[in-house]
Design a protein around this motif. Structure first.
Motif, PDB file in Angstrom:
ATOM      1  N   SER A  17       1.058  -1.198   0.022  1.00 36.39           N
ATOM      2  CA  SER A  17      -0.090   0.184   0.146  1.00 36.39           C
ATOM      3  C   SER A  17       0.780   1.328  -0.039  1.00 36.39           C
ATOM      4  O   SER A  17       1.886   1.147   0.378  1.00 36.39           O
ATOM      5  N   THR A  18       0.184   2.373  -0.244  1.00 33.02           N
ATOM      6  CA  THR A  18       1.121   3.452  -0.264  1.00 33.02           C
ATOM      7  C   THR A  18       0.656   4.138   0.853  1.00 33.02           C
ATOM      8  O   THR A  18      -0.008   3.773   1.717  1.00 33.02           O
ATOM      9  N   VAL A  19       1.666   5.234   1.587  1.00 36.02           N
ATOM     10  CA  VAL A  19       1.614   6.087   2.400  1.00 36.02           C
ATOM     11  C   VAL A  19       0.112   6.351   2.738  1.00 36.02           C
ATOM     12  O   VAL A  19      -0.598   6.344   3.695  1.00 36.02           O
ATOM     13  N   ARG A  20      -0.332   7.305   1.740  1.00 38.84           N
ATOM     14  CA  ARG A  20      -1.601   7.727   1.770  1.00 38.84           C
ATOM     15  C   ARG A  20      -2.663   6.829   2.025  1.00 38.84           C
ATOM     16  O   ARG A  20      -3.519   7.064   2.695  1.00 38.84           O
ATOM     17  N   GLU A  21      -2.807   5.489   1.476  1.00 38.67           N
ATOM     18  CA  GLU A  21      -3.931   4.617   1.498  1.00 38.67           C
ATOM     19  C   GLU A  21      -3.683   3.948   2.899  1.00 38.67           C
ATOM     20  O   GLU A  21      -5.023   3.860   3.679  1.00 38.67           O
ATOM     21  N   GLN A  49       3.415  10.577   0.308  1.00 41.01           N
ATOM     22  CA  GLN A  49       2.108   9.939   0.376  1.00 41.01           C
ATOM     23  C   GLN A  49       1.877   8.896  -0.841  1.00 41.01           C
ATOM     24  O   GLN A  49       1.037   8.227  -0.637  1.00 41.01           O
ATOM     25  N   ARG A  50       2.451   9.104  -1.940  1.00 38.13           N
ATOM     26  CA  ARG A  50       2.329   8.158  -3.067  1.00 38.13           C
ATOM     27  C   ARG A  50       3.282   7.021  -2.997  1.00 38.13           C
ATOM     28  O   ARG A  50       3.226   6.012  -3.777  1.00 38.13           O
ATOM     29  N   ARG A  51       4.192   6.830  -1.834  1.00 38.54           N
ATOM     30  CA  ARG A  51       5.192   6.104  -2.155  1.00 38.54           C
ATOM     31  C   ARG A  51       4.605   4.828  -1.314  1.00 38.54           C
ATOM     32  O   ARG A  51       3.948   4.879  -0.254  1.00 38.54           O
ATOM     33  N   LYS A  52       5.207   3.833  -1.678  1.00 38.78           N
ATOM     34  CA  LYS A  52       4.823   2.295  -1.187  1.00 38.78           C
ATOM     35  C   LYS A  52       5.335   2.367   0.094  1.00 38.78           C
ATOM     36  O   LYS A  52       6.554   2.696   0.171  1.00 38.78           O
TER      37      LYS A  52
END
Length: 157
Positions: A17-21, A49-52
């Motif tokens: 998951s991404t940080v945001r998720e 936020q878009r990084r895994k």
């Protein structure tokens, strides 16, 4: 109800998951919650936020754990070695964010400088026994604690 938040020293984060998720999922678990933007800003994760999650450094993963702990606007916050893997500047920013929230915080740390600077009360535990309980200045001034405090200081190095 979100009144208690906890940040473990280590802990599994969903790696695919991404940080945001991850942060968004955590905040959706609470009725009384922050906006996603508020949490990302608070934890310094907006740029990530878009990084895994599995691509994060140790310090970045700690910031995600902090965001998860703060998602429900907790009144009481438990922190277990919260600044492990954070550099000096990140440690400072972390404690500034915690102090700004105004909640009650219980934290475990081996960094005596953090306990001295941020705690109103310190409890020293040595081999599963409480050996001291009081204000940081009183604890530091207690010569009978020299052995326990020296051991803790050596662990910091």
């Amino acid at each position: 109800a979100g009144r208690v938040g906890a940040m473990l020293q280590t802990g599994g984060l969903p790696t695919d998951s991404t940080v945001r998720e991850v942060v968004d999922l955590a905040r959706r678990l609470y009725g009384k919650r922050r906006t996603l933007k508020e949490i990302l800003d608070l934890a310094g994760l907006t740029e990530l936020q878009r990084r895994k999650v599995d691509a994060l450094s140790g310090g970045q993963a700690q910031r995600v754990r902090f965001a998860v702990a703060m998602a429900g606007k907790p009144d009481l916050l438990f922190l277990d070695e919260p600044t492990v893997a954070l550099d000096f500047k990140a440690r400072r920013r972390f404690w500034q964010a915690v102090k700004a929230e105004g909640n009650t915080v219980v934290f475990a740390t081996h960094y005596l400088d953090e306990a001295d600077e941020y705690a109103d009360r310190v409890i020293v535990i040595d081999q599963a026994r409480v050996v001291a309980d009081g204000e940081p200045a009183a604890i530091k001034g207690d010569s009978s604690l020299e052995h326990a405090l020296v051991q803790l200081t050596e662990e910091e190095l």
